[in-house]
Design a protein around this motif. Structure first.
Motif, PDB file in Angstrom:
ATOM      1  N   ASN A  91      68.337  27.621 -38.581  1.00 33.70           N
ATOM      2  CA  ASN A  91      68.702  28.286 -39.833  1.00 33.70           C
ATOM      3  C   ASN A  91      68.279  29.747 -39.721  1.00 33.70           C
ATOM      4  O   ASN A  91      67.104  30.078 -39.806  1.00 33.70           O
ATOM      5  N   THR A 102      73.103  28.268 -38.402  1.00 35.55           N
ATOM      6  CA  THR A 102      73.546  28.269 -39.791  1.00 35.55           C
ATOM      7  C   THR A 102      73.124  29.574 -40.448  1.00 35.55           C
ATOM      8  O   THR A 102      72.113  30.160 -40.099  1.00 35.55           O
ATOM      9  N   ASP A 156      75.699  24.615 -44.877  1.00 34.95           N
ATOM     10  CA  ASP A 156      74.668  23.797 -44.251  1.00 34.95           C
ATOM     11  C   ASP A 156      75.117  22.324 -44.223  1.00 34.95           C
ATOM     12  O   ASP A 156      74.949  21.634 -43.215  1.00 34.95           O
TER      13      ASP A 156
END
Length: 185
Positions: A40, A9, A19
């Motif tokens: 992330n 992400t 997200d």
């Protein structure tokens, strides 16, 4: 047959629209007993490629010591790569582009280690209502996938989402979950 799925992400906003789109995909993928790892990239410290060619000298091992070292084994074991990102100026934000540039160490032309990722998926969204604004990121993603021998399974581009939560209630979340459910089915 279950697959090993790596979801990268790129949103600097935890719980932001891209997200949330990634999480919908993951819900579907996990229903088929796929192994899903979500990273992330905005929380990682990954610098861009330095073009030092140290990876070629060291047989495909990047010499830069940063959080890319955590990402390498995940990339190397993935069957499916999912990039979930907002668009910035019709393209990937820097926190996604830097690790992609570092895929240089896997360059098949120069004998680097090989990625065994079979399929790639792009989940992207942005505030623009103009579908043409997604053309650059889609073209880049298709070229990246082709160069690395990955088949593009799908691209979902969601216009008209800007503020955190704008994507909630959008039918595209069900579409993303269905796409996730199709993996390993």
């Amino acid at each position: 047959m279950s697959e090993n799925i790596l979801v990268l992400t790129g949103s600097p906003r935890r719980g932001g629209n891209s997200d949330t789109l990634a999480d919908a995909f993951i819900r579907g993928a996990e229903k088929n007993k796929n192994r899903v790892t979500k990273v992330n990239l905005a929380e990682k410290k990954i610098s861009g490629c330095r073009a030092c060619n140290g990876c070629w000298v060291s047989r495909g091992n990047c010499v830069v010591d940063d959080d890319m070292k955590e990402l390498e084994p995940l990339l190397e074991s993935a069957d499916v790569l999912v990039i979930a990102t907002p668009i910035y100026w019709s393209m990937l934000p820097a926190q996604v582009k830097a690790p992609i540039d570092r895929l240089y160490e896997y360059d098949p032309v120069h004998g680097g280690r090989h990625l065994h990722i079979k399929e790639a998926i792009l989940l992207t969204c942005g505030e623009t209502d103009n579908a043409e604004d997604f053309m650059m990121i889609k073209t880049f993603f298709n070229m990246l996938s082709d160069f690395n021998g990955m088949k593009v399974r799908d691209i979902i581009a969601v216009p008209g989402v800007n503020m955190k939560g704008d994507i909630n209630g959008n039918d595209v979340l069900a579409q993303a979950e269905k796409l996730g459910l199709s993996i390993g089915a």
